[in-house]
Design a protein around this motif. Structure first.
Motif, PDB file in Angstrom:
ATOM      1  N   PHE A 169       0.758  -1.165   0.167  1.00 17.46           N
ATOM      2  CA  PHE A 169      -0.142   0.111   0.003  1.00 17.46           C
ATOM      3  C   PHE A 169       0.834   1.309  -0.144  1.00 17.46           C
ATOM      4  CE2 PHE A 169       0.603  -0.871   4.600  1.00 17.46           C
ATOM      5  CZ  PHE A 169       0.958   0.211   5.212  1.00 17.46           C
ATOM      6  N   CYS A 170       0.239   2.436  -0.331  1.00 24.32           N
ATOM      7  CA  CYS A 170       0.939   3.629   0.030  1.00 24.32           C
ATOM      8  C   CYS A 170       0.198   4.656   0.828  1.00 24.32           C
ATOM      9  CB  CYS A 170       1.016   4.266  -1.724  1.00 24.32           C
ATOM     10  SG  CYS A 170       1.720   3.132  -2.949  1.00 24.32           S
ATOM     11  N   LEU A 171       1.088   5.643   1.271  1.00 27.10           N
ATOM     12  CA  LEU A 171       0.365   6.551   2.083  1.00 27.10           C
ATOM     13  C   LEU A 171       0.959   8.066   1.694  1.00 27.10           C
ATOM     14  CD1 LEU A 171      -1.772   6.286   4.316  1.00 27.10           C
ATOM     15  CD2 LEU A 171       0.173   5.933   6.103  1.00 27.10           C
ATOM     16  N   LYS A 172       0.245   8.806   1.574  1.00 27.27           N
ATOM     17  CA  LYS A 172       0.580  10.431   1.499  1.00 27.27           C
ATOM     18  C   LYS A 172       0.758  10.993   2.692  1.00 27.27           C
ATOM     19  CE  LYS A 172      -1.451  10.942  -3.116  1.00 27.27           C
ATOM     20  NZ  LYS A 172      -2.501  11.555  -3.841  1.00 27.27           N
ATOM     21  N   GLU A 173       1.639  11.991   2.723  1.00 27.78           N
ATOM     22  CA  GLU A 173       1.684  12.766   4.018  1.00 27.78           C
ATOM     23  C   GLU A 173       0.545  13.214   4.264  1.00 27.78           C
ATOM     24  OE1 GLU A 173       4.432  16.238   5.802  1.00 27.78           O
ATOM     25  OE2 GLU A 173       4.961  15.431   3.925  1.00 27.78           O
ATOM     26  N   GLY A 174       0.040  13.270   5.600  1.00 29.70           N
ATOM     27  CA  GLY A 174      -1.351  13.852   5.971  1.00 29.70           C
ATOM     28  C   GLY A 174      -2.354  12.729   6.200  1.00 29.70           C
ATOM     29  N   GLU A 175      -2.439  11.557   5.516  1.00 26.72           N
ATOM     30  CA  GLU A 175      -3.330  10.643   5.250  1.00 26.72           C
ATOM     31  C   GLU A 175      -3.287   9.782   6.696  1.00 26.72           C
ATOM     32  OE1 GLU A 175      -4.341   9.515   0.637  1.00 26.72           O
ATOM     33  OE2 GLU A 175      -2.820   8.602   1.748  1.00 26.72           O
ATOM     34  N   THR A 176      -4.495   9.349   6.871  1.00 34.23           N
ATOM     35  CA  THR A 176      -4.627   8.308   7.879  1.00 34.23           C
ATOM     36  C   THR A 176      -5.243   6.570   7.181  1.00 34.23           C
ATOM     37  OG1 THR A 176      -4.998   9.937   9.490  1.00 34.23           O
ATOM     38  CG2 THR A 176      -5.834   7.588  10.132  1.00 34.23           C
ATOM     39  N   LEU A 177      -4.348   5.851   7.529  1.00 36.27           N
ATOM     40  CA  LEU A 177      -4.832   4.589   6.936  1.00 36.27           C
ATOM     41  C   LEU A 177      -5.058   3.704   8.124  1.00 36.27           C
ATOM     42  CD1 LEU A 177      -5.078   2.429   4.953  1.00 36.27           C
ATOM     43  CD2 LEU A 177      -2.649   1.789   5.545  1.00 36.27           C
ATOM     44  N   LEU A 220      -9.549  10.111  20.553  1.00 40.48           N
ATOM     45  CA  LEU A 220      -9.630  10.366  19.020  1.00 40.48           C
ATOM     46  C   LEU A 220      -9.834  11.807  18.652  1.00 40.48           C
ATOM     47  CD1 LEU A 220     -12.133   7.305  18.365  1.00 40.48           C
ATOM     48  CD2 LEU A 220      -9.726   7.240  17.754  1.00 40.48           C
ATOM     49  N   ASN A 221     -10.276  12.379  19.427  1.00 39.82           N
ATOM     50  CA  ASN A 221     -10.425  13.922  18.916  1.00 39.82           C
ATOM     51  C   ASN A 221      -9.199  14.493  19.171  1.00 39.82           C
ATOM     52  OD1 ASN A 221     -13.180  13.972  18.240  1.00 39.82           O
ATOM     53  ND2 ASN A 221     -13.952  14.419  20.256  1.00 39.82           N
ATOM     54  N   LEU A 222      -8.392  14.107  20.228  1.00 42.93           N
ATOM     55  CA  LEU A 222      -7.010  14.473  20.254  1.00 42.93           C
ATOM     56  C   LEU A 222      -6.009  14.232  19.091  1.00 42.93           C
ATOM     57  CD1 LEU A 222      -4.843  15.912  22.281  1.00 42.93           C
ATOM     58  CD2 LEU A 222      -4.540  13.663  23.372  1.00 42.93           C
ATOM     59  N   LEU A 223      -6.056  13.121  18.849  1.00 43.20           N
ATOM     60  CA  LEU A 223      -5.305  12.455  17.717  1.00 43.20           C
ATOM     61  C   LEU A 223      -5.714  13.312  16.560  1.00 43.20           C
ATOM     62  CD1 LEU A 223      -5.483   8.715  18.546  1.00 43.20           C
ATOM     63  CD2 LEU A 223      -3.298  10.523  18.648  1.00 43.20           C
ATOM     64  N   ARG A 224      -7.017  13.426  16.310  1.00 46.85           N
ATOM     65  CA  ARG A 224      -7.212  14.445  15.051  1.00 46.85           C
ATOM     66  C   ARG A 224      -6.910  15.842  15.113  1.00 46.85           C
ATOM     67  NH1 ARG A 224     -13.498  14.674  12.918  1.00 46.85           N
ATOM     68  NH2 ARG A 224     -13.078  15.147  10.695  1.00 46.85           N
ATOM     69  N   ARG A 225      -6.984  16.220  16.133  1.00 44.91           N
ATOM     70  CA  ARG A 225      -6.310  17.675  16.575  1.00 44.91           C
ATOM     71  C   ARG A 225      -4.905  17.748  16.179  1.00 44.91           C
ATOM     72  NH1 ARG A 225      -4.261  20.463  20.577  1.00 44.91           N
ATOM     73  NH2 ARG A 225      -4.880  19.206  22.166  1.00 44.91           N
ATOM     74  N   LEU A 226      -4.156  16.936  16.839  1.00 44.00           N
ATOM     75  CA  LEU A 226      -2.770  16.772  16.556  1.00 44.00           C
ATOM     76  C   LEU A 226      -2.447  16.714  15.374  1.00 44.00           C
ATOM     77  CD1 LEU A 226      -1.959  14.745  19.860  1.00 44.00           C
ATOM     78  CD2 LEU A 226      -1.642  17.147  19.605  1.00 44.00           C
ATOM     79  N   GLN A 227      -3.075  15.701  14.430  1.00 40.44           N
ATOM     80  CA  GLN A 227      -2.815  15.616  13.186  1.00 40.44           C
ATOM     81  C   GLN A 227      -2.930  16.869  12.230  1.00 40.44           C
ATOM     82  OE1 GLN A 227      -5.435  13.160  10.791  1.00 40.44           O
ATOM     83  NE2 GLN A 227      -3.656  12.175   9.673  1.00 40.44           N
ATOM     84  N   LYS A 228      -3.782  17.724  12.656  1.00 35.42           N
ATOM     85  CA  LYS A 228      -3.981  18.828  11.811  1.00 35.42           C
ATOM     86  C   LYS A 228      -2.875  19.934  12.066  1.00 35.42           C
ATOM     87  CE  LYS A 228      -8.752  18.531  11.151  1.00 35.42           C
ATOM     88  NZ  LYS A 228      -9.996  19.250  11.526  1.00 35.42           N
TER      89      LYS A 228
END
Length: 335
Positions: free
Chosen positions: A38-46, A196-204
């Motif tokens: 598989f491939c993963l771009k920067e900023g994506e979540t697999l 999960l909300n924390l992880l989402r915020r940190l990702q951005k």
């Protein structure tokens, strides 16, 4: 490798030799991860999903080189981590971190919170003295921990707080890729949403790329951009989150969807219309011939029992390893 991908996995295998139970019996081979790509771009979540024992965690540990791969390539920013020796690999360690499933056993009970978060910075000689202290305090604030907690030990915290400590440690070296190995499965439901909300915020905030390992599909739906479904070490379906939820094509994926509890009785299908997964997962040491899923598949044909399907693009951006994917099944019918 295309420059647009942060991570590219090519035909990755991880096999284990398992000793036989009888004296003189030859070791057998357990194919925990088999031919995964598989491939993963920067900023994506697999998101990687599947039943227990399907190889999800082994795949994550192999990608990050906690386990050495048996074969295949792990291309991170174009460099093959699979072929690197320990000294060369150490240069890439800061860019790849992991959040573990159990927020208690993954923290050293003899270390204070400050030292747990500071350990990666000290190990890689990034910061010392006042700069180190400032960085640790910043990380604690980012994950929602009070600075006064720095002198406490892990046993003094709740499960959610301990997971926040693990997240702060993972962020310490400013990584590009974080592998989240079921980071909320050991937490209460209300706390799962917070993490999960924390992880989402940190990702951005930090432009992170995630590989999120999970048992079920609904729990991390709002955080994933792509979903891979695994069964007995093989990837059986891979596509975007929206495509998978709108149109699952592999019968195993459909079974996972049918297993999702629906609180409103009026919205539930009658039991006879639900395609509930039957039977147990086969022994991974002695998997079935052909398609590994065929003993549990209501649509299995003779071809499924003898020929192993290949992960192929059945629709644009939708990869499936099935001889009779769901959208082609009208002509195939059930046996």
């Amino acid at each position: 490798m295309s420059e647009e991908y942060l991570l590219e996995i090519r035909h990755l295998d991880k096999f284990f030799k398992v000793k036989g139970g009888k004296l003189g019996q030859k070791p057998e081979t357990l194919k925990a991860v088999s031919d995964v790509s598989f491939c993963l771009k920067e900023g994506e979540t697999l998101e990687i999903v599947g039943e227990s024992g399907c190889g999800k965690s082994t795949l994550g540990n192999t990608i990050i080189r906690l386990l050495d791969p048996t074969a295949g390539e792990i291309l991170f920013e174009g460099k093959d981590l699979a072929k690197m020796k320990k000294r060369e690999l150490a240069k890439y360690r800061p860019h790849m971190q992991m959040i573990f499933q159990d927020p208690y056993s993954s923290l050293n009970p003899r270390m204070r919170v400050f030292d747990i978060i500071a350990e990666p910075l000290r190990t890689h000689h990034v910061l010392t003295g006042k700069d180190l202290e400032k960085r640790v305090m910043e990380l604690m604030k980012v994950v929602g921990l009070d600075a006064s907690y720095a002198s406490r030990y892990p046993h003094e915290f709740s499960g959610g707080q301990r997971q926040r400590i693990g997240i702060a440690r993972a962020l310490a070296l400013r990584p590009k890729l974080i592998i989240c190995d079921e980071p909320v499965s050991a937490l209460d439901v209300s706390i799962q949403a917070q993490i999960l909300n924390l992880l989402r915020r940190l990702q951005k905030e930090f432009h992170l790329t995630y590989i999120f390992i999970a048992h079920g599909l609904p729990s991390v739906r709002h955080i994933s951009s792509k979903i891979a479904v695994m069964y007995l070490g093989k990837m059986v379906e891979l596509t975007s989150r929206d495509q998978l939820f709108a149109h699952p094509m592999h019968p195993y994926t459909l079974g996972l969807f049918e297993a999702i509890p629906i609180p409103d009785p009026s919205l539930r299908k009658p039991d006879g219309e639900r395609e509930i997964l039957q039977g147990d997962i086969p022994n991974a040491l002695h998997p079935p011939s052909g398609c590994y899923f065929h003993p549990r598949c209501p649509y299995a044909k003779e071809e499924c029992k003898t020929a192993a399907p290949v992960l192929e693009e059945k629709e644009p951006g939708h990869f499936v390893a099935c001889h009779y994917p769901i959208n082609h099944r009208e002509s195939a019918g059930k046996e």
